[in-house]
Write a protein that holds these residues in place. Sequence first.
Motif, mmCIF file in Angstrom:
data_model
loop_
_atom_site.group_PDB
_atom_site.id
_atom_site.type_symbol
_atom_site.label_atom_id
_atom_site.label_comp_id
_atom_site.label_asym_id
_atom_site.label_seq_id
_atom_site.Cartn_x
_atom_site.Cartn_y
_atom_site.Cartn_z
ATOM 1 N N ILE A 280 10.276 -18.449 44.454
ATOM 2 C CA ILE A 280 10.580 -19.516 44.218
ATOM 3 C C ILE A 280 9.163 -20.263 45.032
ATOM 4 O O ILE A 280 8.257 -20.890 44.161
ATOM 5 C CB ILE A 280 11.516 -20.874 44.992
ATOM 6 C CG1 ILE A 280 12.557 -20.475 44.104
ATOM 7 C CG2 ILE A 280 10.765 -21.823 45.003
ATOM 8 C CD1 ILE A 280 12.545 -21.337 42.826
ATOM 9 N N LEU A 281 8.987 -19.693 46.018
ATOM 10 C CA LEU A 281 7.548 -19.516 46.116
ATOM 11 C C LEU A 281 6.458 -19.093 45.619
ATOM 12 O O LEU A 281 5.729 -19.669 45.280
ATOM 13 C CB LEU A 281 7.228 -18.899 47.703
ATOM 14 C CG LEU A 281 7.865 -19.890 49.334
ATOM 15 C CD1 LEU A 281 7.518 -19.226 50.058
ATOM 16 C CD2 LEU A 281 7.392 -20.886 49.005
ATOM 17 N N GLY A 282 6.345 -17.815 45.157
ATOM 18 C CA GLY A 282 4.962 -16.895 44.628
ATOM 19 C C GLY A 282 4.168 -16.868 45.646
ATOM 20 O O GLY A 282 4.786 -16.972 47.169
ATOM 21 N N LEU A 283 3.635 -15.338 45.394
ATOM 22 C CA LEU A 283 2.458 -15.167 46.087
ATOM 23 C C LEU A 283 1.265 -16.144 47.093
ATOM 24 O O LEU A 283 0.811 -15.707 48.328
ATOM 25 C CB LEU A 283 1.617 -14.154 45.418
ATOM 26 C CG LEU A 283 3.200 -12.363 45.458
ATOM 27 C CD1 LEU A 283 1.993 -11.620 44.561
ATOM 28 C CD2 LEU A 283 3.347 -12.379 46.424
ATOM 29 N N LYS A 284 1.306 -16.485 46.068
ATOM 30 C CA LYS A 284 0.283 -17.652 46.945
ATOM 31 C C LYS A 284 0.544 -18.172 47.756
ATOM 32 O O LYS A 284 0.111 -18.407 49.308
ATOM 33 C CB LYS A 284 -0.502 -18.331 45.719
ATOM 34 C CG LYS A 284 -1.626 -19.593 45.823
ATOM 35 C CD LYS A 284 -2.388 -20.458 44.714
ATOM 36 C CE LYS A 284 -3.298 -21.327 45.687
ATOM 37 N NZ LYS A 284 -4.575 -22.031 44.617
ATOM 38 N N LYS A 285 1.630 -19.196 47.634
ATOM 39 C CA LYS A 285 2.152 -20.048 48.912
ATOM 40 C C LYS A 285 2.640 -19.392 49.451
ATOM 41 O O LYS A 285 2.699 -19.871 50.679
ATOM 42 C CB LYS A 285 3.460 -20.659 48.199
ATOM 43 C CG LYS A 285 2.435 -21.986 47.096
ATOM 44 C CD LYS A 285 3.542 -22.950 46.408
ATOM 45 C CE LYS A 285 3.768 -24.102 45.611
ATOM 46 N NZ LYS A 285 4.370 -25.432 45.710
#
Length: 423
Positions: A280-285
């Motif tokens: 859900i977050l993804g690597l960037k977040k």
Amino acid sequence: MSTIPDELQGSKQPSDAEEDSHVLIARQAIVDENRAVFGYELYDRSTPSQGYTADSDAALLFNALSFADTETLVGQKLVFINCTLASLAGGHLELIHPDKVVLEVPPVPGNLPEDIESHAVVLEDLRKRGFKFAFNHSVLTRGYAPWRALASFVKLDMTVLKPEMVQPFVKFATANTTAQLIAEKVETAEQHQLLTSYGIKLFQGYWFAKPALVKAQTIRPSQATILQLINLVRKQATTAEIEELLKRDPTLSFNLLRFINSSGFGLNCEITSFRHAVMILGLKKLFRWAALLMTTSRNGGAPPAVGQTAVVRGRLMELLTAEMLSPEDCDNAFVVGVFSLLDAMLGVPLAKALESVALPQPVLDALLYRTGVFAPFLALTEACESGDDEVFGRTAEALHLSNKQVNWAHLQALAWAESLAAD
């Protein structure tokens, strides 16, 4: 003067002896003409204030969402956060659901037209993402026309403005903006009556409510563990690799689940697995989150003994269920083991600790009521730990596990935890 509701009553300021394991956030109510709470302005009281910086207001937002119970802290009300101009371009705002957040933006030092214009571009981008802004009376002065259309609120400070200047500012704001006016630092009945006669409908100040303190218990990962997470993200690691690190450190996984399920993150469903949280977050977040966690965590080496024990419990339960339950249930078994010691980590009853993190019902049943599919595995795991032969024998037999199987799994879990501590 009507009675002030209990929730608006003031609270004593924190002492210097407050423990590092607490986040201290002060909130002051902003009330409407009927004295109902419209929103809260938040102040960080965890560390001595040295003035607002890009780091400090980012940390305030992060602490409010990550560690405090946001429903208790602000409920469904708007949150007003003081910002620096530098922080407006900060990555921390990418982690925040903007619907409930009002950024209080200061004027530009020196009021230089080119600086006002350049910041207007940044503000416009944030407005498109859904953020609201509150400015002080400077936005109503010459030179700040590029900002006025962006104003959702204009705050009029009663300790700064001369009494005869208030009404002209109110008239100008009404004619030239669509902003709601907030009179702040209102301290007397006479001030309130005069401001009401000018048409102001929102108020903040000691006449209504002193700042009240909200204290949240925290468990924070060591900076070494957070650095490992940051390095994994920078190397574009797979979800499985990141999940493996989360499984190593119960404090890290606990904080992630609590953060992603906070009301400020804006999800409509609860996230209950580490893998789902990472996806859900993804690597960037995830990188943003880890970086902010790093700024609010203490230096530290290996996790405390209780954390090590929790990891052993989680791994042992995962191994014991491997051939009996589905892969998803094996993951949940790991969570049961790891979070079974949250009460010891936080110093509060387990039921209280679990209020701030979303978990599947079967996990909660095992942890809180010792019922359901995971309960006998947890009992067996604790028996391995304590050396309770009677419980060990009875539970192993009920699960159709031999002594050799359980002991071998326990040795594997201990070795796995040791290898993690040595990394």
